[in-house]
Write an enzyme that holds these catalytic residues in place. Structure first.
Site, mmCIF file in Angstrom:
data_model
loop_
_atom_site.group_PDB
_atom_site.id
_atom_site.type_symbol
_atom_site.label_atom_id
_atom_site.label_comp_id
_atom_site.label_asym_id
_atom_site.label_seq_id
_atom_site.Cartn_x
_atom_site.Cartn_y
_atom_site.Cartn_z
ATOM 1 C CB CYS A 134 -3.712 -1.321 -18.860
ATOM 2 S SG CYS A 134 -4.029 -3.062 -18.544
ATOM 3 N NE ARG A 148 -8.345 -5.963 -13.726
ATOM 4 C CZ ARG A 148 -7.129 -5.802 -13.200
ATOM 5 N NH1 ARG A 148 -6.061 -6.033 -13.925
ATOM 6 N NH2 ARG A 148 -6.987 -5.387 -11.973
ATOM 7 N NE ARG A 168 -4.810 -2.384 -11.170
ATOM 8 C CZ ARG A 168 -3.812 -1.572 -11.574
ATOM 9 N NH1 ARG A 168 -3.939 -0.265 -11.453
ATOM 10 N NH2 ARG A 168 -2.708 -2.071 -12.084
ATOM 11 C CG HIS A 187 -2.164 -0.613 1.108
ATOM 12 N ND1 HIS A 187 -2.671 -1.512 2.001
ATOM 13 C CD2 HIS A 187 -3.087 -0.475 0.134
ATOM 14 C CE1 HIS A 187 -3.851 -1.903 1.590
ATOM 15 N NE2 HIS A 187 -4.125 -1.296 0.468
#
Ligand code: PEP
Ligand code: MG
Length: 562
Positions: free
Chosen positions: A487, A313, A277, A176
């Site tokens: 991508c 996606r 995403r 993260h």
């Protein structure tokens, strides 16, 4: 891609709370559990407040951390320790360590959450003691922040005006901390050696592109840092059009996780979204979101680009991104397990429900909506996905090429779907057999590796062949035209972006922050130049030599300090 000179280094470590009151004194179990409950609620509310004023990935991370403060497992374990005679401070400290150990043991994405729990326990202890929450040190001048690791909640709210760069001794490139630092545009080096030994006030030179940290920099580094800062400012923003010197257009799109990101991408000039995403919308869910919930989330993204393209996606859960309602945490080798499109095998219908939600969100939207499946390995999977899209009324089905088998068989795969988007992050980890989360394998996990470049070339060649075989009348003008985009993070590296264009890749999708630099460098070459540089990259025997050969042919990189 960036260099930064820190005038000061404030070494920040999370305070090691040694709960002094080992045992309860003068308080009952009920009083102590009530103290703990109140402190945890206060911490949760404080983190939620910070989440509410954040956007995009930062918001998602802060919300997940806020939820951690109220985690029933954490509070249950702490309460059991209180009953056994421990103070609330000590109890939450030890319970936090237990939960962190458990998450670490699960590996992948769950292991990345360990730092959230440790951060939450520090905050609860501080609250119980009436002390300020642990956090980023303050200074009246800009500085490089050095830490063992940072809590995502702290990374998310770093002020890029004050913090010049971030260096940590732990964490992987996909942690993260690394993802958020990139989103903030901060040079960051994670898993850097020797960070613990740097003293406060030491001058350091951080090269985020090379992943190096140098103490005691000389005049060369000092000048490079000043030039870079000026050039980063002068690069400005993306104009919304990327063209080579001879007029070859390369659409630049953005990678986003939710509506707020998409709005930021639109402001940054992105021509659309090349990768939504969708799993990022639902990382904190333990049940499958309803069709209505999904549709509302996707519609926000479509509305950010009423005249542009959005490539959705379908859920890419598994490995480092487990979704409790889809993936099996006990798989021995999750990166090779039931992830991406394969979750349709273990949870039949999940893809169809998602496609229904996308179709509902598309209803009445003016956006050009394309849909692709992640982790496609065979032409048969591509055919099934295309059939599902057709059944849902979605006209432009595509696939991600991130498994080497898909790159090698792109021709037959593209006989079933309209487009392909190369995910170089996974393609690299799979062809090099190197976990993308591991800092020590970074040299293998490099999209400049000859094997990766060759797979990209083969994907484009397969697509060209499929295009030649397509019955265009039967396509009904649906769009896609067997195009190949990229991508993965490779598209955000301006030098590699030129190589991709030279290899015949038709569009590039990246974090919005990379758009201006990529457009500037592509805009400095003709298509023939790009093709020549692609040839040089393909001919190089190593990743380092490929990068060096291409960089030598792009003087603008030096001028822009990229
Ligand atoms: C990739 O693998 O390159 C990609 C874009 O997908 P993700 O990073 O979400 O796995
Ligand atoms: Mg991927």
């Amino acid at each position: 891609m960036s260099v930064s000179l820190g005038c000061q280094c404030l070494l920040h470590r999370f305070r090691q709370w040694l709960a002094a009151r080992e045992r309860r004194s003068n308080t009952t179990v009920d009083e102590e559990t009530a103290r703990l409950k109140t402190a945890a609620k206060t911490v949760q509310a404080e983190l939620q407040k910070r989440a509410d004023s954040a956007t995009g990935d930062a918001r998602a991370v802060l919300e997940a951390t806020a939820m951690m403060a109220a985690d029933p497992m954490l509070l249950k374990s702490a309460n059991a320790l209180i009953v056994a005679g421990t103070s609330a401070e000590r109890a939450v400290w030890e319970a936090g360590a237990q939960v962190a150990d458990m998450l670490r043991g699960l590996g992948g994405y769950m292991a990345e959450r360990t730092q959230d729990v440790l951060d939450v326990r520090s905050r609860v202890v501080a609250e119980l003691r009436g002390q300020p929450a642990p956090g980023i040190p303050t200074a009246d001048h800009p500085f490089v922040l050095a830490a063992e690791d940072l809590a995502p909640a702290d990374t998310a709210t770093l002020n890029p005006e004050r913090v010049l760069a971030l260096i940590t001794s732990s964490g992987g490139p996909q942690s993260h901390t690394a993802i958020l630092a990139r989103a903030l545009g901060l040079p960051a080096v994670v898993a850097a050696r020797g960070v613990e030994d740097i003293e406060d006030g030491t001058e350091v030179f951080v090269d985020g592109a090379a992943g190096t940290v140098l103490t005691g920099p000389g005049d060369v580094e000092r000048t490079a840092a000043v030039i870079w800062a000026e050039q980063a400012r002068s690069l400005g923003t993306y104009s919304g059009t990327c063209t080579t010197t001879d007029g070859h257009r390369v659409p630049l799109l953005a990678n986003v996780g939710a509506g707020a990101d998409a709005r930021k991408a639109a402001e940054a000039g992105a021509e659309g979204v090349g990768l939504l995403r969708t799993e990022f919308c639902f990382l904190d869910r333990d049940t499958e979101p309803t069709v209505a919930e999904q549709s509302a989330a996707y519609r926000q993204v479509f509305d950010a680009f009423p005249d542009g393209k959005v490539v959705v996606r379908t859920l890419d859960a598994g490995a480092d991104k487990p979704l409790p309602f889809l993936t099996d945490a006990s798989e021995p080798n999750p990166a090779l397990g039931v992830r991406g499109y394969r979750t349709e095998l273990s949870t039949p219908g999940v893809v169809d429900r998602q496609l229904k939600a996308i179709a509902e969100a598309a209803d009445g939207a003016t956006t050009d909506i394309w849909v692709m499946a992640p982790m496609i390995s065979t032409a048969e999977e591509a055919r099934r996905f295309a059939d599902s899209c057709a059944a849902a009324g979605l006209k432009v089905p595509g696939v991600m090429v991130e498994v080497p088998s898909a790159a090698l068989t792109s021709r037959t795969i593209l006989q079933h779907v309209n487009f392909a988007s190369i995910g170089t992050n996974d393609l690299t980890q799979y062809v090099m057999a190197a976990d993308r989360q591991l800092g020590p394998l970074a040299a293998l996990n490099d999209p400049w590796q000859p094997a990766v470049l060759e797979l990209i070339r083969l994907t484009v060649a397969g697509a060209d062949a499929a295009r030649g075989e397509t019955d265009h009348d039967a396509q009904d003008g649906a769009g896609g035209d067997k195009s190949v985009g990229v991508c993965g993070e490779a598209a955000a590296d301006p030098a590699l972006a030129v190589v991709l264009v030279g290899l015949g890749v038709q569009s590039l999708s990246m974090s919005s922050r990379a758009l201006a630099a990529v457009a500037a460098v592509i805009g400095s070459v003709s298509l023939a130049d790009a093709q020549e540089l692609a040839e040089k990259a393909l001919a190089a025997p190593t990743a380092l030599e490929a990068r060096a050969a291409v960089r030598a042919g792009l003087p603008i990189l030096e001028t822009l300090g990229l």
